[in-house]
Design a protein around this motif. Structure first.
Motif, PDB file in Angstrom:
ATOM      1  N   THR A 157      13.472  -8.072  -2.558  1.00  0.00           N
ATOM      2  CA  THR A 157      13.659  -6.960  -3.489  1.00  0.00           C
ATOM      3  C   THR A 157      14.678  -5.976  -2.928  1.00  0.00           C
ATOM      4  O   THR A 157      14.520  -5.480  -1.811  1.00  0.00           O
ATOM      5  N   PRO A 158      15.727  -5.671  -3.677  1.00  0.00           N
ATOM      6  CA  PRO A 158      16.733  -4.742  -3.163  1.00  0.00           C
ATOM      7  C   PRO A 158      16.131  -3.362  -2.895  1.00  0.00           C
ATOM      8  O   PRO A 158      15.224  -2.914  -3.590  1.00  0.00           O
ATOM      9  N   GLY A 159      16.669  -2.713  -1.870  1.00  0.00           N
ATOM     10  CA  GLY A 159      16.224  -1.358  -1.570  1.00  0.00           C
ATOM     11  C   GLY A 159      16.345  -1.025  -0.098  1.00  0.00           C
ATOM     12  O   GLY A 159      16.758  -1.839   0.727  1.00  0.00           O
ATOM     13  N   ASP A 160      15.943   0.206   0.226  1.00  0.00           N
ATOM     14  CA  ASP A 160      15.933   0.683   1.607  1.00  0.00           C
ATOM     15  C   ASP A 160      14.551   0.482   2.196  1.00  0.00           C
ATOM     16  O   ASP A 160      13.539   0.737   1.541  1.00  0.00           O
ATOM     17  N   TYR A 161      14.513   0.068   3.463  1.00  0.00           N
ATOM     18  CA  TYR A 161      13.250  -0.238   4.114  1.00  0.00           C
ATOM     19  C   TYR A 161      13.243   0.336   5.523  1.00  0.00           C
ATOM     20  O   TYR A 161      14.288   0.685   6.095  1.00  0.00           O
ATOM     21  N   VAL A 162      12.024   0.375   6.078  1.00  0.00           N
ATOM     22  CA  VAL A 162      11.835   0.786   7.459  1.00  0.00           C
ATOM     23  C   VAL A 162      10.980  -0.259   8.158  1.00  0.00           C
ATOM     24  O   VAL A 162       9.923  -0.649   7.652  1.00  0.00           O
ATOM     25  N   ARG A 212       0.859  -1.183   0.000  1.00  0.00           N
ATOM     26  CA  ARG A 212       0.000   0.000   0.000  1.00  0.00           C
ATOM     27  C   ARG A 212       0.888   1.223   0.000  1.00  0.00           C
ATOM     28  O   ARG A 212       2.110   1.133   0.121  1.00  0.00           O
ATOM     29  N   ALA A 213       0.302   2.357  -0.126  1.00  0.00           N
ATOM     30  CA  ALA A 213       1.077   3.597  -0.108  1.00  0.00           C
ATOM     31  C   ALA A 213       1.785   3.727   1.232  1.00  0.00           C
ATOM     32  O   ALA A 213       1.275   3.312   2.262  1.00  0.00           O
ATOM     33  N   LEU A 214       2.977   4.287   1.190  1.00  0.00           N
ATOM     34  CA  LEU A 214       3.752   4.454   2.414  1.00  0.00           C
ATOM     35  C   LEU A 214       2.970   5.268   3.425  1.00  0.00           C
ATOM     36  O   LEU A 214       2.547   6.387   3.153  1.00  0.00           O
ATOM     37  N   ALA A 215       2.754   4.683   4.593  1.00  0.00           N
ATOM     38  CA  ALA A 215       1.920   5.343   5.608  1.00  0.00           C
ATOM     39  C   ALA A 215       2.643   6.546   6.189  1.00  0.00           C
ATOM     40  O   ALA A 215       3.756   6.439   6.689  1.00  0.00           O
ATOM     41  N   ALA A 216       1.998   7.671   6.123  1.00  0.00           N
ATOM     42  CA  ALA A 216       2.591   8.888   6.660  1.00  0.00           C
ATOM     43  C   ALA A 216       2.771   8.812   8.166  1.00  0.00           C
ATOM     44  O   ALA A 216       3.599   9.500   8.748  1.00  0.00           O
ATOM     45  N   ALA A 217       1.991   7.917   8.783  1.00  0.00           N
ATOM     46  CA  ALA A 217       2.065   7.814  10.232  1.00  0.00           C
ATOM     47  C   ALA A 217       3.385   7.221  10.704  1.00  0.00           C
ATOM     48  O   ALA A 217       3.758   7.358  11.869  1.00  0.00           O
ATOM     49  N   VAL A 218       4.110   6.520   9.828  1.00  0.00           N
ATOM     50  CA  VAL A 218       5.380   5.926  10.226  1.00  0.00           C
ATOM     51  C   VAL A 218       6.459   7.002  10.158  1.00  0.00           C
ATOM     52  O   VAL A 218       7.025   7.264   9.106  1.00  0.00           O
ATOM     53  N   CYS A 219       6.657   7.639  11.265  1.00  0.00           N
ATOM     54  CA  CYS A 219       7.580   8.770  11.324  1.00  0.00           C
ATOM     55  C   CYS A 219       8.989   8.274  11.617  1.00  0.00           C
ATOM     56  O   CYS A 219       9.212   7.578  12.614  1.00  0.00           O
ATOM     57  N   LEU A 220       9.945   8.616  10.788  1.00  0.00           N
ATOM     58  CA  LEU A 220      11.303   8.120  10.960  1.00  0.00           C
ATOM     59  C   LEU A 220      12.008   8.770  12.138  1.00  0.00           C
ATOM     60  O   LEU A 220      13.092   8.352  12.528  1.00  0.00           O
ATOM     61  N   ILE A 248       6.662  -3.424   7.583  1.00  0.00           N
ATOM     62  CA  ILE A 248       7.828  -2.991   6.831  1.00  0.00           C
ATOM     63  C   ILE A 248       7.392  -2.071   5.709  1.00  0.00           C
ATOM     64  O   ILE A 248       6.453  -2.383   4.964  1.00  0.00           O
ATOM     65  N   SER A 249       8.060  -0.944   5.591  1.00  0.00           N
ATOM     66  CA  SER A 249       7.739   0.040   4.560  1.00  0.00           C
ATOM     67  C   SER A 249       8.900   0.166   3.584  1.00  0.00           C
ATOM     68  O   SER A 249      10.062   0.202   3.983  1.00  0.00           O
ATOM     69  N   GLY A 250       8.547   0.236   2.307  1.00  0.00           N
ATOM     70  CA  GLY A 250       9.532   0.483   1.269  1.00  0.00           C
ATOM     71  C   GLY A 250       8.946   1.445   0.266  1.00  0.00           C
ATOM     72  O   GLY A 250       7.842   1.977   0.456  1.00  0.00           O
ATOM     73  N   LEU A 251       9.646   1.677  -0.811  1.00  0.00           N
ATOM     74  CA  LEU A 251       9.160   2.622  -1.818  1.00  0.00           C
ATOM     75  C   LEU A 251       7.832   2.177  -2.414  1.00  0.00           C
ATOM     76  O   LEU A 251       7.041   2.996  -2.852  1.00  0.00           O
TER      77      LEU A 251
END
Length: 603
Positions: free
Chosen positions: A88-93, A6-14, A54-57
């Motif tokens: 899948t390669p990439g940066d995640y949270v 789904r779209a990256l949740a804005a609530a997940v604040c880094l 887990i969030s990614g692009l």
């Protein structure tokens, strides 16, 4: 992953604050695409009362599974969060939320087969080893200890001067030991041997930035070999150590070393011979009983050097081979351990084993000349110590079982077949079994005893496990191997990478290591960045920390919320027991990182 992105949740604040009841730990270097991938949760909230995503692009997804584990004091709860299906390669949270959707903690991680090659991570240990050079130091642009040294603890040549300038400082003091230096040489040569195509050429033999057609790891190994030749100045003479703990009176940069060993401030330092009887010039003495452990290390490093440098510098290689055979004969004729010399304090390298050194020397000579007597000797010595004794143990004295990994077993297995190969595969497997079982009851799957330099033992375990997989294709220890590797890169209670690395690689790395370069206001090339690549000692039992001489903390403990009654780690200059980078520990990283960087790694 179970859900579509789904779209990256804005609530997940880094920038969500780290709450005391919740903390996440990941491998901060990253995960290879086919790695077993997991994180660890520590906190005071039941894992059933929180959620992980887990969030990614491409959006947000659930994790594979959450497995509750035994509590890790002082946290009431722990859990391992698995996400191996994410390739899948990439940066995640990775984010953790409570039942009301409030973010408790978030942490970044990376996936990609370049995880250990990005920003030159795999070669960073060479940066630290280069910085440890004695004599000419290319990182500092200075020279030091050019008067070394005068012989002590010898019946026949006491007081005689020999030129032994060169080599490396052992840790953050300026003592030099044959024991750790020879092991460092062998580890680098072995790291090159097993991954020859990955190492770059950016420096010359002096360590200056000037490519010379030779891989930097071989330039560094040769620097050590040339010093070892000085430590073997004549046939039958072998030196074991330069300086002693009088060194600790000085805490500045090496070029300014002003310690007086009786010859004048900053002049020549004592050179201890390899001795088969207890040595030590001051209050304390070691327990030496033979020459085999030290002189055997001369033989093994010279032999492997002769093999590898044969196609680069044949004259150098031939001389190494001659010295290797001579050293082996003397080591074989003088069984027993040769320990380093203490001084006014009781600390020294208490090596109590020696058959592993003769095993490695014999098999290294056999690889060079294929003479049957050497393989026969190697097998016989290997049978005398089938498992390195620290493996599976709760404790050991300082460097009691050294080297921490028995590469002789691996090399015998590489060069034999049938029953002998099967026997030594079992020996390797037995050590891995013991450590794996010991770590099976904690959330980190960590079976390494928390003795002084525990990180060195951790690297040794990873090395042995990787070698075992390469030799057999058997993945039964892959989970324990991965957990130990992850531990080194931040998946541990403190969330701290145990290797000093730049901020662009990891979130949390030692910033206040026990080293003159990080404790002194410096300019130009010097400073903390010169220590990049160094492996620090690592966590120790609280009982060890509380008994060591002169260990204090000079600032508030940033990890106080994660210390427990059993084990501690401090990112503090004053804690030399957990936060001092070491030469041999750092050199031992080269095999592991070379394999992780190599396309030929069997996974």
């Amino acid at each position: 992953m179970k859900n579509k992105y789904r779209a990256l949740a804005a609530a997940v604040c880094l920038t969500a604050p780290l709450l005391s009841q919740a903390a996440l730990r990941v491998n901060q270097a990253g995960y290879l695409t086919d790695d077993l991938k997991s994180a660890v949760y520590l906190g005071n909230l039941n894992p059933s009362d929180v959620s992980f995503s887990i969030s990614g692009l491409e959006g947000v997804a659930e994790v594979d599974s959450v497995v509750t584990g035994a509590p890790w004091e002082p946290a009431d709860y722990s859990a391992r969060i698995w996400f191996s299906s994410l390739t899948t390669p990439g940066d995640y949270v990775l984010a953790m939320k409570d039942r009301n959707g409030a973010v408790l903690d978030v942490i970044r991680f990376y996936i990609g087969d370049d995880a250990y090659t990005r920003n030159g991570l795999y070669e960073l240990p060479l940066n630290y080893i280069r910085q440890q050079r004695c004599g000419y130091n290319p990182v500092l642009g200075t020279t030091c200890h050019t008067n070394d040294g005068f012989v002590v603890e010898s019946d026949s040549i006491d007081g005689r001067h020999y030129d032994v300038t060169g080599g490396w400082h052992d840790a953050s003091d300026y003592l030099q030991y044959l024991t750790t230096s020879a092991n460092s040489v062998y580890q680098m040569l072995y790291g090159y041997l097993k991954s020859p195509t990955v190492w770059s050429d950016n420096h010359d033999a002096r360590g200056d930035k000037n490519p010379n057609g030779v891989a930097d790891i071989l330039d560094e190994a040769r620097w050590g070999l040339e010093w070892m030749m000085k430590m073997n100045p004549e046939d039958g003479i072998y030196f074991n150590q330069i300086a002693d703990d009088r060194d600790h009176k000085y805490a500045g940069l090496p070029a300014g070393d002003s310690v007086d060993y009786g010859r004048g401030p900053g002049l020549d330092r004592p050179v201890y011979t390899c001795s088969s009887h207890p040595t030590g010039l001051m209050k304390y003495k070691n327990r030496s009983r033979g020459l085999a452990s030290s002189v055997g290390k001369f033989a093994s490093s010279f032999a492997l050097g002769a093999d590898i440098f044969a196609g680069i510098d044949s004259a150098f290689a031939n001389e190494l081979y001659r010295r290797a055979k001579a050293a082996y004969d003397i080591a074989k004729a003088n069984p027993g351990e040769c320990q380093t010399a203490p001084g006014s304090s009781p600390y020294f390298y208490e090596e109590d084993n020696w058959v592993d050194d003769l095993e490695l020397a014999a098999i290294s000579l056999y690889r060079k000349n294929r003479e049957k007597e050497y393989i026969t000797d190697a097998v016989n010595y290997g049978r005398m110590e089938p498992v390195t004794p620290w493996m599976g143990a709760d404790s050991a004295r300082h460097y009691q079982w050294y080297p921490f990994v028995n590469l002789g077993h691996a090399r015998i297995t590489e060069m034999t077949d049938g029953k002998i190969r099967d026997e030594f595969i079992r020996n390797i497997r037995s050590g891995l079994d013991r450590v794996t079982q010991r770590g099976s009851d904690n959330i980190f799957n960590y079976g390494i005893p928390f003795i002084w330099c525990s990180n060195n033992l951790c690297v040794a375990f990873v090395t042995q496990a990787m070698i075992y997989r390469q030799l057999t294709g058997d993945n039964r220890y892959l989970a324990a191997e991965t957990a130990a590797r992850d531990w080194l890169f931040g998946l541990n209670p403190w969330g701290q990478t145990m290797i000093i690395v730049p901020e662009e690689i990891t979130k949390s790395s030692p910033t206040d290591p026990h080293a003159a370069l990080s404790n002194t206001s410096l300019h130009g090339k010097a400073g903390r960045h010169a220590l990049v690549g160094g492996l620090v000692d690592g966590p120790v039992y609280t009982s060890i920390f509380n008994k060591l001489w002169g260990v204090t903390l000079r600032r508030d403990d940033a990890f106080k919320d994660f210390q427990n009654s059993t084990v501690v780690y401090h990112d503090d200059y004053s804690d030399y027991s957990t936060n001092e980078p070491t030469l041999d520990g750092t050199a031992s990283l080269t095999y592991m990182l070379g394999r992780l960087a190599s396309k030929n790694t069997k996974r």
